[in-house]
Write an enzyme that holds these catalytic residues in place. Sequence first.
Site, PDB file in Angstrom:
ATOM      1  N   SER A  25       1.182  -1.251  -0.142  1.00 18.25           N
ATOM      2  CA  SER A  25       0.380   0.372   0.051  1.00 18.25           C
ATOM      3  C   SER A  25       0.605   1.384   0.158  1.00 18.25           C
ATOM      4  O   SER A  25       0.307   2.401  -0.454  1.00 18.25           O
ATOM      5  CB  SER A  25      -1.025  -0.246   0.770  1.00 18.25           C
ATOM      6  OG  SER A  25      -0.091   0.400   2.707  1.00 18.25           O
ATOM      7  N   LYS A  38       0.720   4.971   6.890  1.00 17.58           N
ATOM      8  CA  LYS A  38       0.504   4.953   5.769  1.00 17.58           C
ATOM      9  C   LYS A  38       1.031   6.595   6.418  1.00 17.58           C
ATOM     10  O   LYS A  38       1.623   7.051   6.537  1.00 17.58           O
ATOM     11  CB  LYS A  38      -1.361   5.259   6.454  1.00 17.58           C
ATOM     12  CG  LYS A  38      -1.914   3.826   5.853  1.00 17.58           C
ATOM     13  CD  LYS A  38      -1.793   3.476   4.450  1.00 17.58           C
ATOM     14  CE  LYS A  38      -2.985   2.439   4.790  1.00 17.58           C
ATOM     15  NZ  LYS A  38      -1.961   1.228   4.675  1.00 17.58           N
TER      16      LYS A  38
END
Lengths: 206, 206
Positions: A127, A164
């Site tokens: 991701s 993230k």
Amino acid sequence: MKKLTRRQQEVFETIICLMKEQEYPPTIKELTERLGAASRNTAVKHLAMLDRKGYIEWKKNTARGIKVLEHKGLLDSRDEWSLPLVGAVTAGMPMLAEENIERYMPIPKYLLQVAERHFLLRVRGESMCNAGILNGDLVVVRSQLEADIGDIVVALLENEATVKRLAVKDGQRYLKAENPAFPDIFPGREWSIQGKVVALMRETVV
Amino acid sequence: MKKLTRRQQEVFETIICLMKEQEYPPTIKELTERLGAASRNTAVKHLAMLDRKGYIEWKKNTARGIKVLEHKGLLDSRDEWSLPLVGAVTAGMPMLAEENIERYMPIPKYLLQVAERHFLLRVRGESMCNAGILNGDLVVVRSQLEADIGDIVVALLENEATVKRLAVKDGQRYLKAENPAFPDIFPGREWSIQGKVVALMRETVV
DNA sequence: AATAAGGGTGAATATGATATCACCCTTATT
DNA sequence: AATAAGGGTGATATCATATTCACCCTTATT
């Protein structure tokens, strides 16, 4: 630092070599033998010179009292921190509880200023691949509960840790995946920032 | 590994502590004093026990003959290689000539199997960002003149080193940039592979 | 009650390691 | 021609360090 003669350089490297072999400095006798000299005084004189020129610290009347000083990175000792590799990231307060620590790994000092409040995490998933963070990478995380917009953070949502980028939209902070194939996360009820990614290491499978 | 008693653990940690202070192992006398014991034999017995239980290696008749063995990463020494950071990459045979070496940097051992034939290179530019290699990253390169298709290699074209992925098209090998904004390179006359990227380290500016 | 094991003391002894002396050779430098 | 500095030899004195022995105390285990 004063320059060494060819022979002095040789002696200096011999000391380092012996230290790496034995894990402790050589005695004068050992050094003499390795140098191929017949007299211990040969080694003594060189040690005195290396001390005077600032390459070693030589303590008198002390067996193996030789300390090799930093020399343009030739000696690598003490250039690393030992950081805990965190396996499961849990929500309970002490993230660095004994059970969570898989092992300790040495990290070069130049990757971070201080060892305090840092830990390691193995990244799973793709991701964040557009931020240069790939599956399997080892990230060095500074433990902190806040972060700036734009920082890459380790966040904890529902007992799961995720790496993230911290972003903001319409005044609301959210976790942005750096890969269009993955959805951004707008955290719901309970979430927290656990730290900020400050360095990264990747070992390529050869 | 056999478990240690509370006191033995204490002695063991005292040894590590003294080693970190002095950069070499303690003598029996020093250890005795630090333990607060009155008799050297106290330290001697503990050393014998720690040796028998596999926590240290104790050489007889040797001043400071104590080697602390690996213990779940508590001791981090000697877990690193010292690799040369190459500044300018030149075409002349000895890529690792003295002039080209900027400095030596310690690299954790787990990033590579052996130290031989490895060097470091600072990546400049964004041409490989889709392979997770960003501007400023430090890559660990294994020195080799050949590579497989798909490997990320350090190639030398007209006295300039570049990091690219080795690819093939129509039976011809070329250097593929992992960023659409950068052109692939179909090397002309003289070019060579200098090594293969096997690991990577990134320090984020904090 | 006897035994084993961890932990400790104190002193004598042996040996490993360091310090220092006088002296030698060679090669630059003045 | 004289001098200084790097490099080396050999022997001795001295000190630091390691080894070992006999003996003590406490706490479990049998």
